[in-house]
Scaffold this motif. Sequence first.
Motif, PDB file in Angstrom:
ATOM      1  N   MET A 121      -8.973 -33.017  14.288  1.00 35.26           N
ATOM      2  CA  MET A 121     -10.373 -32.879  14.709  1.00 35.26           C
ATOM      3  C   MET A 121     -10.808 -31.496  15.067  1.00 35.26           C
ATOM      4  N   SER A 122     -10.094 -30.618  14.803  1.00 33.51           N
ATOM      5  CA  SER A 122     -10.601 -29.099  15.141  1.00 33.51           C
ATOM      6  C   SER A 122     -11.210 -28.828  13.881  1.00 33.51           C
ATOM      7  N   SER A 123     -12.217 -27.882  14.329  1.00 34.85           N
ATOM      8  CA  SER A 123     -13.053 -27.462  12.979  1.00 34.85           C
ATOM      9  C   SER A 123     -12.607 -26.551  12.162  1.00 34.85           C
ATOM     10  N   SER A 124     -12.760 -26.443  11.160  1.00 36.03           N
ATOM     11  CA  SER A 124     -12.285 -25.424  10.020  1.00 36.03           C
ATOM     12  C   SER A 124     -12.886 -24.167  10.131  1.00 36.03           C
ATOM     13  N   LYS A 172     -27.926 -31.218  16.739  1.00 35.94           N
ATOM     14  CA  LYS A 172     -27.188 -31.268  15.229  1.00 35.94           C
ATOM     15  C   LYS A 172     -26.026 -31.241  15.175  1.00 35.94           C
ATOM     16  N   ARG A 173     -25.406 -30.149  16.033  1.00 36.43           N
ATOM     17  CA  ARG A 173     -24.121 -29.846  15.975  1.00 36.43           C
ATOM     18  C   ARG A 173     -23.761 -29.128  17.354  1.00 36.43           C
ATOM     19  N   ILE A 174     -22.289 -29.341  17.843  1.00 37.92           N
ATOM     20  CA  ILE A 174     -21.870 -28.652  19.124  1.00 37.92           C
ATOM     21  C   ILE A 174     -20.615 -28.243  18.921  1.00 37.92           C
ATOM     22  N   TYR A 175     -20.249 -27.098  19.277  1.00 38.95           N
ATOM     23  CA  TYR A 175     -18.780 -26.538  19.632  1.00 38.95           C
ATOM     24  C   TYR A 175     -18.720 -26.227  21.003  1.00 38.95           C
ATOM     25  N   ALA A 176     -17.458 -26.279  21.347  1.00 37.70           N
ATOM     26  CA  ALA A 176     -17.103 -25.867  22.908  1.00 37.70           C
ATOM     27  C   ALA A 176     -15.521 -25.264  22.835  1.00 37.70           C
ATOM     28  N   MET A 177     -15.330 -24.275  23.571  1.00 42.42           N
ATOM     29  CA  MET A 177     -13.886 -23.656  23.645  1.00 42.42           C
ATOM     30  C   MET A 177     -13.754 -23.122  24.977  1.00 42.42           C
ATOM     31  N   CYS A 178     -12.424 -23.022  25.363  1.00 41.14           N
ATOM     32  CA  CYS A 178     -11.877 -22.504  26.602  1.00 41.14           C
ATOM     33  C   CYS A 178     -11.764 -20.961  26.529  1.00 41.14           C
ATOM     34  N   ILE A 179     -12.364 -20.376  27.567  1.00 39.81           N
ATOM     35  CA  ILE A 179     -12.308 -19.078  27.855  1.00 39.81           C
ATOM     36  C   ILE A 179     -11.474 -18.388  28.999  1.00 39.81           C
ATOM     37  N   GLU A 180     -11.025 -17.427  29.030  1.00 39.72           N
ATOM     38  CA  GLU A 180     -10.364 -16.833  29.907  1.00 39.72           C
ATOM     39  C   GLU A 180     -11.206 -16.474  31.199  1.00 39.72           C
ATOM     40  N   ASP A 181     -12.201 -15.951  31.013  1.00 40.09           N
ATOM     41  CA  ASP A 181     -13.364 -15.449  31.910  1.00 40.09           C
ATOM     42  C   ASP A 181     -14.653 -15.360  31.311  1.00 40.09           C
ATOM     43  N   PHE A 182     -15.586 -14.955  31.870  1.00 40.54           N
ATOM     44  CA  PHE A 182     -16.989 -14.909  31.441  1.00 40.54           C
ATOM     45  C   PHE A 182     -17.400 -13.534  30.851  1.00 40.54           C
ATOM     46  N   SER A 183     -16.269 -12.683  30.463  1.00 41.37           N
ATOM     47  CA  SER A 183     -16.710 -11.375  29.990  1.00 41.37           C
ATOM     48  C   SER A 183     -16.820 -11.436  28.532  1.00 41.37           C
ATOM     49  N   TYR A 258      -9.254 -31.482  23.678  1.00 43.58           N
ATOM     50  CA  TYR A 258     -10.051 -32.373  24.080  1.00 43.58           C
ATOM     51  C   TYR A 258     -11.458 -32.008  23.949  1.00 43.58           C
ATOM     52  N   PHE A 259     -11.791 -30.597  23.641  1.00 43.25           N
ATOM     53  CA  PHE A 259     -13.032 -30.398  23.078  1.00 43.25           C
ATOM     54  C   PHE A 259     -13.322 -30.687  21.942  1.00 43.25           C
ATOM     55  N   ASP A 260     -12.482 -30.444  20.836  1.00 40.21           N
ATOM     56  CA  ASP A 260     -12.308 -30.857  19.344  1.00 40.21           C
ATOM     57  C   ASP A 260     -12.595 -32.394  19.407  1.00 40.21           C
ATOM     58  N   GLU A 261     -12.015 -33.022  19.846  1.00 39.38           N
ATOM     59  CA  GLU A 261     -12.289 -34.474  20.049  1.00 39.38           C
ATOM     60  C   GLU A 261     -13.753 -34.972  20.240  1.00 39.38           C
ATOM     61  N   PHE A 262     -14.101 -34.144  21.301  1.00 42.20           N
ATOM     62  CA  PHE A 262     -15.685 -34.493  21.787  1.00 42.20           C
ATOM     63  C   PHE A 262     -16.595 -34.036  20.268  1.00 42.20           C
ATOM     64  N   CYS A 263     -16.339 -32.932  20.143  1.00 41.29           N
ATOM     65  CA  CYS A 263     -17.273 -32.400  19.226  1.00 41.29           C
ATOM     66  C   CYS A 263     -17.216 -32.952  17.706  1.00 41.29           C
ATOM     67  N   PHE A 264     -16.058 -33.272  17.505  1.00 43.61           N
ATOM     68  CA  PHE A 264     -15.795 -34.007  16.162  1.00 43.61           C
ATOM     69  C   PHE A 264     -16.659 -35.331  15.924  1.00 43.61           C
ATOM     70  N   ARG A 265     -16.754 -36.073  17.052  1.00 44.55           N
ATOM     71  CA  ARG A 265     -17.530 -37.313  17.038  1.00 44.55           C
ATOM     72  C   ARG A 265     -19.065 -37.060  17.249  1.00 44.55           C
ATOM     73  N   ILE A 266     -19.374 -35.988  17.826  1.00 44.21           N
ATOM     74  CA  ILE A 266     -20.836 -35.530  18.021  1.00 44.21           C
ATOM     75  C   ILE A 266     -21.366 -35.180  16.657  1.00 44.21           C
ATOM     76  N   ASN A 267     -20.723 -34.462  15.948  1.00 46.89           N
ATOM     77  CA  ASN A 267     -20.922 -33.543  14.848  1.00 46.89           C
ATOM     78  C   ASN A 267     -20.932 -34.592  13.570  1.00 46.89           C
ATOM     79  N   ARG A 268     -20.425 -35.838  13.557  1.00 49.43           N
ATOM     80  CA  ARG A 268     -20.475 -36.581  12.560  1.00 49.43           C
ATOM     81  C   ARG A 268     -21.264 -37.907  12.938  1.00 49.43           C
ATOM     82  N   SER A 269     -22.005 -37.688  14.115  1.00 50.88           N
ATOM     83  CA  SER A 269     -22.739 -39.156  14.495  1.00 50.88           C
ATOM     84  C   SER A 269     -23.675 -39.509  13.330  1.00 50.88           C
ATOM     85  N   GLN A 270     -24.056 -38.656  12.207  1.00 52.93           N
ATOM     86  CA  GLN A 270     -25.039 -39.026  11.211  1.00 52.93           C
ATOM     87  C   GLN A 270     -24.294 -39.672  10.301  1.00 52.93           C
TER      88      GLN A 270
END
Length: 297
Positions: A121-124, A172-183, A258-270
């Motif tokens: 489900m991860s984005s290419s 229209k589309r969404i992506y999320a990813m884990c980060i180490e900090d807010f730098s 888990y972020f990839d799973e959530f985004c996969f469904r949202i990005n293909r909702s149409q």
Amino acid sequence: MDIFKGQNLLEFSDRFKTDADCKEYLSLLKWKDGYNCNKCGHNASQQRKDFSRICNVCSHIESATANILFHKVKFGVRKAFFICFEMATSTKSLSASYMGVRYGVTEKTARLFMLKIREAMSSSGNNPMNGNVHVDELVLGGQEQGKIGRSYKGKKKKAITAVELTKEGKVKRIYAMCIEDFSTRSLQYMFVNHISRDANITTDNWRGYRPIAKAFNITQINSNKGLNFKALHTMIHQIKSWIRTTYSWVSDFNINRYFDEFCFRINRSQSKKTIFNNLITKMVSADKIYQNQIISN
């Protein structure tokens, strides 16, 4: 090839009645562009039992499930197909414990196979977001005493989210990813991996975005407690509530899956009618994964 379309569970169960039906579907996807022996490289073969292929030169036999994300699935290909269908077409998916009860497998088996599905489900990264894009950060976890705002020392999981909006301001589309900090060093990966340099990007006034603005078209505005990013913050709330209510807790090692799973469904909702076929195609195109590659030590 007659691909499966729809979200109806009864139609799905009628289409895939046995493991053989599932293996036939996989074989058609796997060798749709022709056969190529992974031992000697020859491209001529004959079909054998369970839609496997045997090479005409070296006699190597390759099953329909070999060397893809269905590699060595021992609990039944049909059960695996049903788990894929549940994760692709449902609104919120299911926990591994409930998936195990539902399909008669152990919780560990369900969890490991679901992690494989999330890998697919991860984005290419081949289609970066364009147009109007809003970006903001989020944290996952309970309240920590003495840790407020963008604290660098907190134990909460930190992430960055970006949404591409339509002209009407809808997601229209969404992506999320884990980060180490807010730098800036951590925030830049979202821009490099998922956002086009031609996009019109809007962020809040956090200073971490300022160096990135040298390479991307970024406009910084006051968040106004999220009111200026309504669509983005709605999606952030959905991500948080989905993880909290369905899984309760996710490890740092697996959070991006888990972020990839959530985004996969949202990005293909149409395109929900073909979302299952889309997922199976990605699983067939991906290389096999072993257990030690998807679990933390």
